[in-house]
Design an enzyme around this catalytic site. Sequence first.
Site, PDB file in Angstrom:
ATOM      1  N   CYS A  50       0.705  -1.351   0.060  1.00  0.00           N
ATOM      2  CA  CYS A  50       0.044   0.231   0.004  1.00  0.00           C
ATOM      3  C   CYS A  50       1.050   1.192   0.101  1.00  0.00           C
ATOM      4  O   CYS A  50       1.999   1.172   0.158  1.00  0.00           O
ATOM      5  CB  CYS A  50      -1.009  -0.288   1.279  1.00  0.00           C
ATOM      6  N   ASP A 450      -1.737   4.424 -31.586  1.00  0.00           N
ATOM      7  CA  ASP A 450      -0.858   3.833 -32.444  1.00  0.00           C
ATOM      8  C   ASP A 450      -1.652   3.603 -33.936  1.00  0.00           C
ATOM      9  O   ASP A 450      -2.915   3.589 -33.972  1.00  0.00           O
ATOM     10  CB  ASP A 450      -0.354   2.499 -32.054  1.00  0.00           C
ATOM     11  N   ASP A 635      -1.246  -1.635 -30.100  1.00  0.00           N
ATOM     12  CA  ASP A 635      -1.164  -3.119 -29.851  1.00  0.00           C
ATOM     13  C   ASP A 635       0.159  -3.678 -30.027  1.00  0.00           C
ATOM     14  O   ASP A 635       0.350  -4.872 -29.711  1.00  0.00           O
ATOM     15  CB  ASP A 635      -2.062  -3.333 -31.223  1.00  0.00           C
ATOM     16  N   ASP A 639       4.682  -0.568 -28.134  1.00  0.00           N
ATOM     17  CA  ASP A 639       3.760   0.344 -27.758  1.00  0.00           C
ATOM     18  C   ASP A 639       3.752   0.023 -26.159  1.00  0.00           C
ATOM     19  O   ASP A 639       3.169   0.805 -25.418  1.00  0.00           O
ATOM     20  CB  ASP A 639       2.455  -0.032 -28.135  1.00  0.00           C
TER      21      ASP A 639
END
Length: 762
Positions: A50, A450, A635, A639
């Site tokens: 956390c 993209d 994709d 990327d």
Amino acid sequence: MSCCAPGAEMALDLDRVTSGLPSSQEIRLASRSLGHDLRQTNLSVPTVHCAACIQAIETALGRLDHVERVRVNLSTKRVSIQWRGTEIPPVVAALGRLGYDAHLFDSEVGEKDRTLSELIRAVAVAGFAAGNIMLLSVSVWSGAEGATRDLFHWLSALIAIPALAFAGGIFFRSAWNALRHGRMNMDVPIAVGVSLAYAMSLYETINHGDHAYFDASVSLLFFLLIGRTLDHVMRERARTAVSGLARLAARGAMVLRGDGTRDYLPVGEIEPGMQLLIAAGERIPVDGKIIRGSSDLDCSLVSGESTPRNAAPDDSVQAGVLNLTGPLTIEATAAAKDSFLAEMVRLMEAAEGGRTHYRRIADRVSALYAPVVHLTAFATFLGWMAATGDWHRAITIAIAVLIITCPCALGLAVPIVQVVAARRLFENGVMVKDGSAMERLATIDTAVFDKTGTLTLGLPRLVNATSIDPAMLAVAADMAVHSRHPFSKAIAGFAGLGGQSRFDIVSEHPGFGIEATAAGITWRLGRRGWAGWKARTGGEGKHGYGGTVLTKDGTIVATFDFEDALRADAKAAIEQLNDAGVSVEMLSGDTAGACGEASKMLGIDHFVACLLPSGKVERIETLAKDGHKVLMVGDGLNDTPALGAAHVSIAPATAADIGRNAADFVFLRESLLAVPLAIDVSRKAGSLIRQNIVIAIVYNAVAVPIAVLGYVTPLIAAIAMSVSSLLVIGNALRLQGSKPNSQAKDVGRDSLSNFNELVRSS
């Protein structure tokens, strides 16, 4: 809600033997030089869970001598320390004093998720116990008295024991580990409330009291464990991207020695200057320079484009690039840890690390929960002791305060909406991989796409087949089946149209094309300048994929034009985003000409061409510095860092495995209408989350004063706590009832079959 790690290990006793912990020498060997006497060490700290953990670690390690910078990556459980000089800072000892066990970080190590297994078992145990105790409580509530009531209470006490010991152990260990190291977390009031409720219930049972509160304590555990399990699953999703990207690296390579001998070396032992033999179909293990051979290379990892690039001697190649057609001999120019692929992994980790500072709304609201609840309950106890002198009544009211201020409603406010919204999106063809992303998606004002594989399908398509002589098309197709080149695959689909051609010899010339001979005739399929050696050569075709021809004895007899088709409804999706107040940009590794043509067809006003992965990350970071919340839709393997750097990310199901793992959302159809749909659902979900938090806050604001005044017993407090949770769940279900539009239904059609295929491929 975020708390310290479930099942957190106890602090190290530094006076004991610390076998298994990294020594100073191991830390030095595993560190990486950054230049200028600066080194970086990565440590794995599995119990980081956390924001409080992050702050404690970064503060403590930042105070050590010679330490320049500390960053904790919550998604990968990694602590990155940059330090100067020859003396290694005592980072392991410092982490041990905080109660964290540390090991050398290895992104390739894959272990079974023991925490998730423990949480699932705990939920099952707590749910079973709570259900049975509730059944027994009904009889008590219905008027059971005397020995019958005592019997039901004792049975409830026996059922609650394993639930508290096993399921409650998660909270007890975390609370104790925090307290013994001088820290507070959300598990402390939970542990105190559950323990006191059980103790008081046991006291009432022993003294034949009218009411016991075993159901309240066990039900409290059950609801909290559900929320924590959902939170853990969502966080673990992000960890698969880095490990998956690292698995793209070759495990080793064939090394050509100076005396002509060949040895296979693991990638970690390859050093700059070594000569490596790379066969067709293999990935290049490290950055290097081609010495001998030529081939077509799949550089989608670098540029994101599906079009192969011809490589010849003296050309540079990067790690992770796939060699398609011919053998190569390369000279390594960098070690594996300094290669392009390793840099991709570091970019991804850095992007994830930047995202870890994001907190869910519920976490921010509940930041002061633990100290406030403890002080309120303690003040209530002291007040009633002073007013009445009856310790039994005072502690009973204090327990009621602890239980009625239980964070169940607050803890469920976010995950229950995420679950409902995720189901709604999945029914419409969108898979949610990170629940917190819906909250982030609701705030975006800029969408970055993209081009290849995202706005387009990423598969070259033959567009002039009807204008080609069928006999010549059949010859070309029969030649194309002998190659794995993307253009050849596009032509090979027309094989058999004119009957099977008989070739005496078929050979592939990497980077140029295919040559075949039949009945003394020489056929060539490939680049115009190579295949059409008797004809006047021309420039590239109008679609940007031109230049591929079929020749007969050097004379061009057919020309092939290719294009990459746009995704269905891509233009409509862009228009919907603009209508929703979202500006759209396109980032691509393709040429400016190809990008300009695509942007004109889609109505995108802004684009940046010829970008490397780091360039996409830099553009997204620039937009973020200007105050924009960026959505990245991509994709390709290249990327992946950009998907991680963006405020939120989406990838199509056709994306590479690494792209899908890095993205927060995956849409399962070709249509890009999934993107505006996801934004719409996320904005509605964000509104419901805020409403749920208001419900939880109003509930506590009303219930706590009533409990403090002594008008609430622990039993009523448990019922009120359950009612607040039901209100939150009921409000979230309103999202499920809203109807998707017709376009969304088209996007979602057959999504279940696409999802099953996606799971199998992953």
